[in-house]
Design an enzyme around this catalytic site. Structure first.
Site, PDB file in Angstrom:
ATOM      1  N   ARG A   5       0.818  -1.194   0.000  1.00 36.26           N
ATOM      2  CA  ARG A   5       0.000   0.000   0.000  1.00 36.26           C
ATOM      3  C   ARG A   5       0.866   1.265   0.000  1.00 36.26           C
ATOM      4  NH1 ARG A   5      -4.771  -2.214   3.105  1.00 36.26           N
ATOM      5  NH2 ARG A   5      -4.245  -4.401   3.425  1.00 36.26           N
ATOM      6  N   ASP A  76      -3.853   3.893   3.086  1.00 39.04           N
ATOM      7  CA  ASP A  76      -3.780   2.483   3.456  1.00 39.04           C
ATOM      8  C   ASP A  76      -4.707   1.625   2.602  1.00 39.04           C
ATOM      9  OD1 ASP A  76      -2.575   0.535   5.176  1.00 39.04           O
ATOM     10  OD2 ASP A  76      -4.514   0.315   6.181  1.00 39.04           O
ATOM     11  N   ASN A  77      -5.614   2.276   1.863  1.00 41.44           N
ATOM     12  CA  ASN A  77      -6.559   1.547   1.027  1.00 41.44           C
ATOM     13  C   ASN A  77      -6.272   1.695  -0.465  1.00 41.44           C
ATOM     14  OD1 ASN A  77      -7.934   0.666   3.274  1.00 41.44           O
ATOM     15  ND2 ASN A  77      -9.429   2.317   3.236  1.00 41.44           N
ATOM     16  N   ASP A  86      -9.986  -3.268  -0.431  1.00 45.63           N
ATOM     17  CA  ASP A  86     -10.235  -2.649   0.870  1.00 45.63           C
ATOM     18  C   ASP A  86     -11.368  -1.640   0.841  1.00 45.63           C
ATOM     19  OD1 ASP A  86      -8.558  -4.127   2.369  1.00 45.63           O
ATOM     20  OD2 ASP A  86      -7.250  -2.503   2.974  1.00 45.63           O
TER      21      ASP A  86
END
Length: 199
Positions: A5, A76-77, A86
């Site tokens: 990520r 983070d996604n 995600d």
């Protein structure tokens, strides 16, 4: 499927871990983008950023054309290969309403449908900022400045592909402007609007 990520690079930058940052960069290139192999770290960083940026821009245009709302577009996604993952509170927007949100907790509309291009561009900017740990800023800034043009080209091409319109010479910026104008009307249905757009 990549689970590397953008946030992974941010973590290393936060800890000022130069050695691990270069190791992650080279691992990412070797595993997912072997065509980018380069001994010079500075050159590799720029080509890597451009590759990730192009993939993320393409992913974003596919969402916008499909009316898909991811829901939570933090770093983070977003992964480096530009694959959708995600997404928890995702939804499809029934109309071209730029304020349409998928997450019940997104009270400010940070990740609203119409703000998704801005959000993913911000994510790529965070990757560039993290990579400054092992590269100079100016080439990274220059790479980032190509995002809007690349995104406009991708979304115009995606619309033409969706409606089987081929070999049409078109001002990509004009197409995107027409999309934005059309979305100002929350009652505009996605399919009908796109059909009109491509006439």
């Amino acid at each position: 499927h990549s689970h590397i990520r953008i946030g992974t690079f941010q973590r290393l930058a936060y800890h000022n871990d130069t050695q691990s940052m270069e190791h992650l960069l080279r691992y990412s290139v070797e595993t997912y983008f072997p065509h980018l192999r380069e001994n010079d770290v500075s050159a590799l960083v720029v080509s890597f950023l451009r590759e990730v940026q192009q993939r993320v821009a393409l992913m974003g245009t596919q969402w916008m054309v499909a009316g898909f709302v991811h829901g939570v577009l933090n770093t983070d996604n977003i992964n480096i290969t530009g694959e959708s993952f995600d997404y928890g509170p995702w939804r499809f927007a029934p109309n071209f309403d730029p304020k349409f949100t998928a997450a019940y907790f997104d009270e400010t509309g940070l990740y609203a449908f119409g703000r998704q291009p801005e959000a993913i561009h911000w994510d790529v900017m965070q990757l560039a900022d993290s990579l400054r740990l092992i590269a100079e800023s100016d080439p990274l800034i220059a790479a980032l400045e190509t995002f809007p043009t690349h995104y406009q080209r991708e979304i115009a091409d995606a619309l033409q592909t969706e409606h089987r319109v081929k070999n049409v010479e078109r001002d990509h910026h004009a197409v995107v402007c027409r999309i934005r104008r059309g979305r100002r009307n929350p009652g505009t249905h996605r399919t009908g609007f796109v059909d009109a757009l491509m006439q």
